[in-house]
Each structure stands twice: as C-alpha cells, then as structure tokens.
Design a protein around this motif. Structure first.
Motif, PDB file in Angstrom:
ATOM      1  N   LYS A  95       0.820  -1.218   0.000  1.00  0.00           N
ATOM      2  CA  LYS A  95       0.000   0.000   0.000  1.00  0.00           C
ATOM      3  C   LYS A  95       0.854   1.268   0.000  1.00  0.00           C
ATOM      4  O   LYS A  95       0.452   2.292  -0.518  1.00  0.00           O
ATOM      5  N   GLU A  96       2.049   1.190   0.583  1.00  0.00           N
ATOM      6  CA  GLU A  96       2.915   2.368   0.627  1.00  0.00           C
ATOM      7  C   GLU A  96       3.247   2.852  -0.776  1.00  0.00           C
ATOM      8  O   GLU A  96       3.238   4.061  -1.037  1.00  0.00           O
ATOM      9  N   PHE A  97       3.548   1.936  -1.676  1.00  0.00           N
ATOM     10  CA  PHE A  97       3.826   2.335  -3.055  1.00  0.00           C
ATOM     11  C   PHE A  97       2.565   2.885  -3.711  1.00  0.00           C
ATOM     12  O   PHE A  97       2.592   3.926  -4.354  1.00  0.00           O
ATOM     13  N   GLN A  98       1.478   2.173  -3.537  1.00  0.00           N
ATOM     14  CA  GLN A  98       0.220   2.598  -4.147  1.00  0.00           C
ATOM     15  C   GLN A  98      -0.175   4.002  -3.693  1.00  0.00           C
ATOM     16  O   GLN A  98      -0.512   4.872  -4.506  1.00  0.00           O
ATOM     17  N   ASN A  99      -0.144   4.213  -2.388  1.00  0.00           N
ATOM     18  CA  ASN A  99      -0.567   5.501  -1.831  1.00  0.00           C
ATOM     19  C   ASN A  99       0.373   6.639  -2.209  1.00  0.00           C
ATOM     20  O   ASN A  99      -0.086   7.726  -2.571  1.00  0.00           O
ATOM     21  N   ASP A 100       1.683   6.404  -2.112  1.00  0.00           N
ATOM     22  CA  ASP A 100       2.633   7.464  -2.435  1.00  0.00           C
ATOM     23  C   ASP A 100       2.509   7.891  -3.892  1.00  0.00           C
ATOM     24  O   ASP A 100       2.500   9.087  -4.195  1.00  0.00           O
ATOM     25  N   VAL A 101       2.404   6.922  -4.801  1.00  0.00           N
ATOM     26  CA  VAL A 101       2.286   7.263  -6.219  1.00  0.00           C
ATOM     27  C   VAL A 101       0.981   8.013  -6.477  1.00  0.00           C
ATOM     28  O   VAL A 101       0.972   9.065  -7.122  1.00  0.00           O
ATOM     29  N   LYS A 102      -0.101   7.485  -5.959  1.00  0.00           N
ATOM     30  CA  LYS A 102      -1.415   8.107  -6.173  1.00  0.00           C
ATOM     31  C   LYS A 102      -1.442   9.546  -5.650  1.00  0.00           C
ATOM     32  O   LYS A 102      -1.829  10.472  -6.361  1.00  0.00           O
ATOM     33  N   LEU A 103      -1.024   9.719  -4.412  1.00  0.00           N
ATOM     34  CA  LEU A 103      -1.081  11.052  -3.800  1.00  0.00           C
ATOM     35  C   LEU A 103      -0.104  12.028  -4.456  1.00  0.00           C
ATOM     36  O   LEU A 103      -0.413  13.201  -4.637  1.00  0.00           O
ATOM     37  N   TYR A 104       1.075  11.540  -4.813  1.00  0.00           N
ATOM     38  CA  TYR A 104       2.040  12.413  -5.487  1.00  0.00           C
ATOM     39  C   TYR A 104       1.462  12.920  -6.800  1.00  0.00           C
ATOM     40  O   TYR A 104       1.523  14.114  -7.106  1.00  0.00           O
ATOM     41  N   LEU A 105       0.892  12.014  -7.582  1.00  0.00           N
ATOM     42  CA  LEU A 105       0.339  12.398  -8.878  1.00  0.00           C
ATOM     43  C   LEU A 105      -0.900  13.281  -8.744  1.00  0.00           C
ATOM     44  O   LEU A 105      -1.216  14.047  -9.658  1.00  0.00           O
ATOM     45  N   GLN A 106      -1.568  13.204  -7.603  1.00  0.00           N
ATOM     46  CA  GLN A 106      -2.710  14.085  -7.346  1.00  0.00           C
ATOM     47  C   GLN A 106      -2.261  15.457  -6.854  1.00  0.00           C
ATOM     48  O   GLN A 106      -3.081  16.349  -6.656  1.00  0.00           O
TER      49      GLN A 106
END
Length: 69
Positions: free
Chosen positions: A24-35
């Motif tokens: 989830k750390e990868f998923q969340n960091d990528v998602k939030l960064y791109l947002q």
C-alpha cells in the motif's frame, strides 16, 4: 534519476489489478504524489527520497521474485 523516477510513477500508475499486489505504501505514495498532495510533493523533491523509493521497489520485486533478469 529524475527521468527514472517519473517513468516509474507513470508505469506504476498505469498498472491495473497487478498494482494491488504491491504494498500500500507504493500505491498511496504514487497516487497522492500524482494528485499533487503537497506533503508528498515536498517529500519527493529530495532526490535521495526518490532514490530510496526506487530502491525499495526494486528490493521488493527481487525479494518476491517478481523480477527476473
């Protein structure tokens, strides 16, 4: 390193169901960064943090045998 980091973000964000198999750390960091999440934008301004994320992802793939040469 900058191009590799953005290539990783682009590739990871384009994954569909496979993405759910990664921590989830990868998923969340990528998602939030791109947002455009301000805290993650600031965090990843640091080139060492970018390197650490890429290194962690590589290690995860190697340890789980998701990557082979």
């Amino acid at each position: 390193m900058t191009k590799l980091f953005f290539d990783f973000l682009d590739c990871f964000s384009s994954l569909q169901a496979e993405k759910l198999e990664y921590p989830k750390e990868f998923q969340n960091d990528v998602k939030l960064y791109l947002q455009g999440h301000p805290i993650l934008q600031k965090k990843f301004e640091d080139i060492e943090i970018r390197y650490l994320m890429l290194s962690d992802f590589y290690d995860f793939c190697r340890l789980t045998k998701r990557y082979t040469k």
